[in-house]
Write a protein that holds these residues in place. Sequence first.
Motif, PDB file in Angstrom:
ATOM      1  N   GLY A 102       6.007  22.298 -12.830  1.00  0.00           N
ATOM      2  CA  GLY A 102       6.559  23.376 -12.016  1.00  0.00           C
ATOM      3  C   GLY A 102       6.277  23.203 -10.541  1.00  0.00           C
ATOM      4  N   VAL A 103       5.517  22.173 -10.199  1.00  0.00           N
ATOM      5  CA  VAL A 103       5.221  21.888  -8.793  1.00  0.00           C
ATOM      6  C   VAL A 103       6.486  21.413  -8.099  1.00  0.00           C
ATOM      7  CG1 VAL A 103       3.982  20.272  -7.303  1.00  0.00           C
ATOM      8  CG2 VAL A 103       2.776  21.407  -9.153  1.00  0.00           C
ATOM      9  N   ARG A 104       6.680  21.848  -6.865  1.00  0.00           N
ATOM     10  CA  ARG A 104       7.911  21.512  -6.146  1.00  0.00           C
ATOM     11  C   ARG A 104       7.712  20.463  -5.061  1.00  0.00           C
ATOM     12  NH1 ARG A 104      10.556  26.446  -3.739  1.00  0.00           N
ATOM     13  NH2 ARG A 104      12.457  25.210  -3.840  1.00  0.00           N
ATOM     14  N   ALA A 105       6.458  20.089  -4.816  1.00  0.00           N
ATOM     15  CA  ALA A 105       6.190  19.049  -3.820  1.00  0.00           C
ATOM     16  C   ALA A 105       4.801  18.469  -4.070  1.00  0.00           C
ATOM     17  CB  ALA A 105       6.277  19.605  -2.396  1.00  0.00           C
ATOM     18  N   ALA A 106       4.620  17.230  -3.641  1.00  0.00           N
ATOM     19  CA  ALA A 106       3.322  16.565  -3.745  1.00  0.00           C
ATOM     20  C   ALA A 106       2.855  16.197  -2.341  1.00  0.00           C
ATOM     21  CB  ALA A 106       3.446  15.298  -4.596  1.00  0.00           C
ATOM     22  N   LEU A 107       1.616  16.575  -2.030  1.00  0.00           N
ATOM     23  CA  LEU A 107       1.013  16.196  -0.764  1.00  0.00           C
ATOM     24  C   LEU A 107       0.075  15.035  -1.057  1.00  0.00           C
ATOM     25  CD1 LEU A 107      -0.255  18.476   2.049  1.00  0.00           C
ATOM     26  CD2 LEU A 107      -1.554  16.473   1.376  1.00  0.00           C
ATOM     27  N   VAL A 108       0.442  13.854  -0.581  1.00  0.00           N
ATOM     28  CA  VAL A 108      -0.243  12.619  -0.964  1.00  0.00           C
ATOM     29  C   VAL A 108      -1.265  12.203   0.086  1.00  0.00           C
ATOM     30  CG1 VAL A 108       0.062  10.191  -1.609  1.00  0.00           C
ATOM     31  CG2 VAL A 108       1.816  11.882  -2.220  1.00  0.00           C
ATOM     32  N   GLY A 109      -2.507  12.033  -0.372  1.00  0.00           N
ATOM     33  CA  GLY A 109      -3.575  11.548   0.491  1.00  0.00           C
ATOM     34  C   GLY A 109      -4.188  10.286  -0.092  1.00  0.00           C
ATOM     35  N   LEU A 110      -4.882   9.527   0.744  1.00  0.00           N
ATOM     36  CA  LEU A 110      -5.542   8.294   0.326  1.00  0.00           C
ATOM     37  C   LEU A 110      -7.049   8.486   0.353  1.00  0.00           C
ATOM     38  CD1 LEU A 110      -3.441   5.693   2.367  1.00  0.00           C
ATOM     39  CD2 LEU A 110      -2.954   6.678   0.120  1.00  0.00           C
ATOM     40  N   VAL A 111      -7.733   7.942  -0.644  1.00  0.00           N
ATOM     41  CA  VAL A 111      -9.173   8.164  -0.757  1.00  0.00           C
ATOM     42  C   VAL A 111      -9.954   7.526   0.385  1.00  0.00           C
ATOM     43  CG1 VAL A 111      -9.745   6.116  -2.143  1.00  0.00           C
ATOM     44  CG2 VAL A 111     -11.033   8.255  -2.468  1.00  0.00           C
ATOM     45  N   ASP A 112      -9.377   6.498   1.018  1.00  0.00           N
ATOM     46  CA  ASP A 112     -10.157   5.719   1.999  1.00  0.00           C
ATOM     47  C   ASP A 112      -9.879   6.107   3.447  1.00  0.00           C
ATOM     48  OD1 ASP A 112      -7.592   4.690   2.173  1.00  0.00           O
ATOM     49  OD2 ASP A 112      -8.244   2.600   2.337  1.00  0.00           O
ATOM     50  N   GLN A 113      -9.509   7.367   3.680  1.00  0.00           N
ATOM     51  CA  GLN A 113      -9.259   7.828   5.047  1.00  0.00           C
ATOM     52  C   GLN A 113     -10.098   9.082   5.352  1.00  0.00           C
ATOM     53  OE1 GLN A 113      -4.874   8.053   5.332  1.00  0.00           O
ATOM     54  NE2 GLN A 113      -4.998   6.147   6.481  1.00  0.00           N
ATOM     55  N   PRO A 114     -11.437   8.936   5.401  1.00  0.00           N
ATOM     56  CA  PRO A 114     -12.294  10.110   5.621  1.00  0.00           C
ATOM     57  C   PRO A 114     -12.185  10.717   7.011  1.00  0.00           C
ATOM     58  CG  PRO A 114     -13.605   8.096   5.667  1.00  0.00           C
ATOM     59  CD  PRO A 114     -12.233   7.702   5.203  1.00  0.00           C
ATOM     60  N   GLY A 115     -11.502  10.039   7.927  1.00  0.00           N
ATOM     61  CA  GLY A 115     -11.310  10.602   9.256  1.00  0.00           C
ATOM     62  C   GLY A 115     -10.206  11.644   9.307  1.00  0.00           C
ATOM     63  N   ILE A 116      -9.490  11.794   8.190  1.00  0.00           N
ATOM     64  CA  ILE A 116      -8.427  12.807   8.096  1.00  0.00           C
ATOM     65  C   ILE A 116      -8.986  13.994   7.317  1.00  0.00           C
ATOM     66  CG2 ILE A 116      -6.119  13.322   7.231  1.00  0.00           C
ATOM     67  CD1 ILE A 116      -5.469  10.341   7.556  1.00  0.00           C
ATOM     68  N   GLY A 117      -9.195  15.096   8.004  1.00  0.00           N
ATOM     69  CA  GLY A 117      -9.829  16.261   7.404  1.00  0.00           C
ATOM     70  C   GLY A 117      -8.861  17.373   7.082  1.00  0.00           C
ATOM     71  N   PRO A 118      -9.379  18.545   6.726  1.00  0.00           N
ATOM     72  CA  PRO A 118      -8.537  19.668   6.305  1.00  0.00           C
ATOM     73  C   PRO A 118      -7.538  20.127   7.362  1.00  0.00           C
ATOM     74  CG  PRO A 118     -10.828  20.061   5.702  1.00  0.00           C
ATOM     75  CD  PRO A 118     -10.817  18.841   6.565  1.00  0.00           C
ATOM     76  N   ALA A 119      -7.870  20.008   8.640  1.00  0.00           N
ATOM     77  CA  ALA A 119      -6.959  20.507   9.682  1.00  0.00           C
ATOM     78  C   ALA A 119      -5.634  19.761   9.653  1.00  0.00           C
ATOM     79  CB  ALA A 119      -7.617  20.390  11.057  1.00  0.00           C
ATOM     80  N   ALA A 120      -5.691  18.430   9.546  1.00  0.00           N
ATOM     81  CA  ALA A 120      -4.460  17.637   9.511  1.00  0.00           C
ATOM     82  C   ALA A 120      -3.689  17.888   8.225  1.00  0.00           C
ATOM     83  CB  ALA A 120      -4.795  16.156   9.658  1.00  0.00           C
ATOM     84  N   VAL A 121      -4.404  17.938   7.105  1.00  0.00           N
ATOM     85  CA  VAL A 121      -3.738  18.165   5.820  1.00  0.00           C
ATOM     86  C   VAL A 121      -3.055  19.530   5.813  1.00  0.00           C
ATOM     87  CG1 VAL A 121      -4.058  18.322   3.326  1.00  0.00           C
ATOM     88  CG2 VAL A 121      -5.387  16.661   4.642  1.00  0.00           C
ATOM     89  N   ALA A 122      -3.724  20.533   6.351  1.00  0.00           N
ATOM     90  CA  ALA A 122      -3.139  21.878   6.390  1.00  0.00           C
ATOM     91  C   ALA A 122      -1.879  21.917   7.251  1.00  0.00           C
ATOM     92  CB  ALA A 122      -4.166  22.872   6.908  1.00  0.00           C
ATOM     93  N   ARG A 123      -1.848  21.147   8.321  1.00  0.00           N
ATOM     94  CA  ARG A 123      -0.636  21.104   9.156  1.00  0.00           C
ATOM     95  C   ARG A 123       0.549  20.552   8.380  1.00  0.00           C
ATOM     96  NH1 ARG A 123      -2.341  18.897  15.197  1.00  0.00           N
ATOM     97  NH2 ARG A 123      -3.728  20.644  15.701  1.00  0.00           N
ATOM     98  N   VAL A 124       0.316  19.480   7.638  1.00  0.00           N
ATOM     99  CA  VAL A 124       1.395  18.882   6.852  1.00  0.00           C
ATOM    100  C   VAL A 124       1.823  19.849   5.749  1.00  0.00           C
ATOM    101  CG1 VAL A 124       2.010  16.959   5.318  1.00  0.00           C
ATOM    102  CG2 VAL A 124       0.684  16.533   7.399  1.00  0.00           C
ATOM    103  N   LEU A 125       0.863  20.459   5.090  1.00  0.00           N
ATOM    104  CA  LEU A 125       1.162  21.448   4.051  1.00  0.00           C
ATOM    105  C   LEU A 125       1.979  22.602   4.621  1.00  0.00           C
ATOM    106  CD1 LEU A 125       0.631  22.386   1.119  1.00  0.00           C
ATOM    107  CD2 LEU A 125      -1.479  23.426   1.934  1.00  0.00           C
ATOM    108  N   GLY A 126       1.649  23.020   5.815  1.00  0.00           N
ATOM    109  CA  GLY A 126       2.341  24.140   6.438  1.00  0.00           C
ATOM    110  C   GLY A 126       3.784  23.860   6.801  1.00  0.00           C
ATOM    111  N   ALA A 127       4.159  22.579   6.824  1.00  0.00           N
ATOM    112  CA  ALA A 127       5.539  22.211   7.155  1.00  0.00           C
ATOM    113  C   ALA A 127       6.438  22.173   5.916  1.00  0.00           C
ATOM    114  CB  ALA A 127       5.560  20.853   7.855  1.00  0.00           C
ATOM    115  N   TYR A 128       5.864  22.417   4.753  1.00  0.00           N
ATOM    116  CA  TYR A 128       6.647  22.449   3.511  1.00  0.00           C
ATOM    117  C   TYR A 128       7.656  23.587   3.528  1.00  0.00           C
ATOM    118  CZ  TYR A 128       7.637  23.892  -1.286  1.00  0.00           C
ATOM    119  OH  TYR A 128       8.267  24.291  -2.433  1.00  0.00           O
ATOM    120  N   GLU A 129       8.887  23.273   3.105  1.00  0.00           N
ATOM    121  CA  GLU A 129       9.934  24.291   3.039  1.00  0.00           C
ATOM    122  C   GLU A 129      10.598  24.383   1.677  1.00  0.00           C
ATOM    123  OE1 GLU A 129      12.497  23.197   6.257  1.00  0.00           O
ATOM    124  OE2 GLU A 129      11.363  24.398   7.716  1.00  0.00           O
ATOM    125  N   GLY A 130      10.499  23.333   0.858  1.00  0.00           N
ATOM    126  CA  GLY A 130      11.153  23.353  -0.446  1.00  0.00           C
ATOM    127  C   GLY A 130      11.221  21.962  -1.049  1.00  0.00           C
TER     128      GLY A 130
END
Length: 202
Positions: A102-130
């Motif tokens: 039932g999921v309508r989108a996948a937000l894909v991250g890589l395990v080996d990028q610890p310099g990318i934190g919640p702020a960046a991920v939340a921005r990408v998540l916030g751009a989801y429209e459908g």
Amino acid sequence: MTDNQGLQADVAGLLLAAGGGRRLGGRPKALLPHRGRPLVEHAVGVLRAAGCARIHVVLGARADEVRDRAELAGCVLVDNPDWAEGMGSSLRAGLASLAGTGVRAALVGLVDQPGIGPAAVARVLGAYEGEKSLVSAAYDGVRGHPVLFGAAHWAGIAETATGDRGARAYLTAHEDRIRLVECADVAEPYDIDTEADLSHLE
């Protein structure tokens, strides 16, 4: 969509954590120590903190050891027996695991990028429209991770995800449809690929 609960239901975090760390002497990246715990735990925590309630983690190299050593309660763990083929196989396995959820989108991250934190991920998540959303973090205008794939794109991505290219071929072919979200002010997109890169870990 701006309602956070709606986002949580519609978008799953998909963490690719299957790599064997060939250039790190065969040490799986998921098990590298970071802040006293396996790196895969840190990456899951980032997705959670950014707002992903459902998280699928693709495991490969020494998957049983990752299960034993990492605290991944609440995650759906996906085994990729073909992990040695490269990131493409893990992306295919991860997307397949989301089918029928039932999921309508996948937000894909890589395990080996610890310099990318919640702020960046939340921005990408916030751009989801459908289901047709195609979103990518950008660093000084250059496309990077994380990326968000609406379900309408999953089949096309799975068809072209081979070797270590992941979704690159699909994204290149659909460049004009990607929404870029600038994240250079809140994240650093380095990878942990070589011995020298281990200095980024804490």
